[in-house]
Design a protein around this motif. Structure first.
Motif, PDB file in Angstrom:
ATOM      1  N   UNK A 129       0.791  -1.214   0.000  1.00  0.00           N
ATOM      2  CA  UNK A 129       0.000   0.000   0.000  1.00  0.00           C
ATOM      3  C   UNK A 129       0.828   1.271   0.000  1.00  0.00           C
ATOM      4  N   UNK A 130       1.995   1.241   0.617  1.00  0.00           N
ATOM      5  CA  UNK A 130       2.868   2.417   0.629  1.00  0.00           C
ATOM      6  C   UNK A 130       3.321   2.764  -0.783  1.00  0.00           C
ATOM      7  N   UNK A 207      11.680  -2.799   2.154  1.00  0.00           N
ATOM      8  CA  UNK A 207      10.312  -2.445   1.791  1.00  0.00           C
ATOM      9  C   UNK A 207       9.372  -2.658   2.960  1.00  0.00           C
ATOM     10  N   UNK A 208       8.435  -3.572   2.791  1.00  0.00           N
ATOM     11  CA  UNK A 208       7.448  -3.839   3.843  1.00  0.00           C
ATOM     12  C   UNK A 208       7.780  -5.072   4.666  1.00  0.00           C
ATOM     13  N   UNK A 363      -0.782  13.930  -0.385  1.00  0.00           N
ATOM     14  CA  UNK A 363      -2.022  13.675  -1.116  1.00  0.00           C
ATOM     15  C   UNK A 363      -2.629  12.331  -0.725  1.00  0.00           C
ATOM     16  N   UNK A 364      -1.810  11.367  -0.384  1.00  0.00           N
ATOM     17  CA  UNK A 364      -2.317  10.093   0.133  1.00  0.00           C
ATOM     18  C   UNK A 364      -1.187   9.325   0.790  1.00  0.00           C
ATOM     19  N   UNK A 365      -1.541   8.513   1.743  1.00  0.00           N
ATOM     20  CA  UNK A 365      -0.582   7.709   2.502  1.00  0.00           C
ATOM     21  C   UNK A 365      -1.302   6.443   2.950  1.00  0.00           C
ATOM     22  N   UNK A 366      -0.564   5.349   3.077  1.00  0.00           N
ATOM     23  CA  UNK A 366      -1.156   4.139   3.630  1.00  0.00           C
ATOM     24  C   UNK A 366      -1.214   4.251   5.144  1.00  0.00           C
ATOM     25  N   UNK A 367      -2.369   3.922   5.709  1.00  0.00           N
ATOM     26  CA  UNK A 367      -2.540   3.850   7.151  1.00  0.00           C
ATOM     27  C   UNK A 367      -3.020   2.447   7.520  1.00  0.00           C
ATOM     28  N   UNK A 368      -2.762   2.050   8.729  1.00  0.00           N
ATOM     29  CA  UNK A 368      -3.313   0.808   9.270  1.00  0.00           C
ATOM     30  C   UNK A 368      -3.982   1.124  10.603  1.00  0.00           C
TER      31      UNK A 368
END
Length: 379
Positions: A129-130, A207-208, A363-368
């Protein structure tokens, strides 16, 4: 702007065979359990009910209909705009390494004159998602925000699906662009978790995938903090214990939730990036703060509408919140309703990740582990 909502279950089918917007809706959101979303007859009936509409959706870890949380159903929300156009774009991925390029493809396809907002729904297991958010940011105008989320699969983490163009797809992403100067879109995203334990340095990651914290294998350290019982239930138990991250490459701080663990390498895979050199702290639930966080996200969404009343609020809340809140889960929806007022239709789902701007910074970011809300109104 007019909105209406239908629900479907295996026993009785669709709730209303003759909805008011039949043939008039330009956009339909459909959220459902993976098994329900695989019911071709139900989706064909929805398509015939709203011919010509752009119908998109994804699988969930729970469907939101007003202030109710449903499981094993479909919830369809149809929208008729007075003076707004919608456009759909899709992308496929073979793995997480394709996530940035997918975001780039979607951003370029939707970056047309008059673009006001983008909503994205993504596979929840094979997409980073990032990187997806970064690809969208890099290919959209600075004035255009992106909101949305990652599809869910209950607490199973086996298979997620996206629906677009009449097709149920895996390893796919769909994005909707909204065009027109009368559309007003608000957004907000808040959590409500408490940190515990010391802050630790991410000493090795890719990465993730997190390999080491303070030079120690990440999975071993994480299990030690969880204790024997919770450690035995990984990865599902990790939904109650996300990580808070801060660092030079992170705006403010973000929360990351676990997708999987690797016993051989001692690593943990997250829904978004865990940058090497950042600082991580474990988090745990605080019931009242989780519920207050949902209301706070609603207030943020309203503030961006310039005093216009929202006709629709799309709620995307993390599956971890649902599992922690349990029988109190509808309280966070009731908190949103109190803020929004009676006129806004509430729709949404429980997700594996939420996408939203980080305040006014990105403008957008991944959140959990957040409640993310997008509000729509036409002037």
């Amino acid at each position: 702007m007019q909105v209406e909502q239908l629900t479907w279950n295996f026993e009785s089918g669709w709730s209303d065979p003759h909805p008011g917007l039949r043939g008039a809706a330009q956009w339909v959101l459909v959220f459902g359990a993976p098994e329900a979303l695989g019911n071709t007859h139900a989706l064909a009936r929805l398509a015939s009910t709203y011919p010509g509409a752009c119908i998109v959706g994804c699988s969930t870890a729970g469907e939101i209909m007003d202030t109710r949380v449903q499981d094993d159903t479909l919830v369809a929300t149809a929208v008729h705009f007075a003076d707004t156009q919608v456009r759909m774009a899709t992308a496929r991925v073979d793995g997480m390494q394709d996530s940035y390029q997918a975001g780039t493809t979607l951003g370029r396809a939707l970056n047309l004159e008059g673009l006001v907002h983008v909503m994205v729904l993504s596979d929840g297991l094979t997409v980073n998602g990032t990187a997806l958010a970064r690809g969208l940011r890099d290919n959209l105008p600075p004035t255009v925000a992106v909101t949305g989320g990652l599809a869910g699969d209950g607490d199973r983490f086996k298979q997620t699906k996206v629906y677009a163009g009449g097709e149920v797809m895996e390893n796919a992403i769909v994005a909707i662009g909204f065009y027109g100067d009368r559309l007003r879109v608000g957004y907000g995203s808040l959590g409500g978790w408490d940190t515990f334990g010391p802050e630790r340095l991410v000493t090795r990651s890719d990465g993730n995938v997190l390999y080491e914290l303070d030079g120690e294998p990440a999975l071993a350290l994480y299990k030690r903090y969880l204790g024997k019982d919770y450690a035995a239930q990984l990865p599902s138990s990790a939904l109650s214990f996300p990580l808070s991250l801060r660092g030079d490459h992170i705006h403010d701080s973000v929360v990351r939730t676990i997708l999987s663990v690797d016993e051989v390498s001692g690593s943990i895979t997250f829904a978004g990036d865990v940058p090497q050199g950042s600082h991580a702290t474990l988090m745990k639930a605080n019931f009242d703060r989780l519920i207050d966080g949902a209301a706070g996200a609603a207030r943020s969404g309203l503030q961006r509408l310039d005093s216009f009343e929202p006709a629709l609020a799309v709620l995307i809340s993390c599956v971890g919140r649902k599992l922690v809140l349990k029988q109190r889960v509808e309280e966070e929806l009731e908190g949103v309703r109190q803020v929004m007022g009676p006129q806004a239709l509430l729709a949404g789902f429980y997700s594996y990740g939420e996408i939203c701007p980080h305040g006014g910074v990105t403008k957008c970011e991944l959140h959990n582990q957040t409640m993310t809300i997008t509000t729509f109104a036409e002037s």
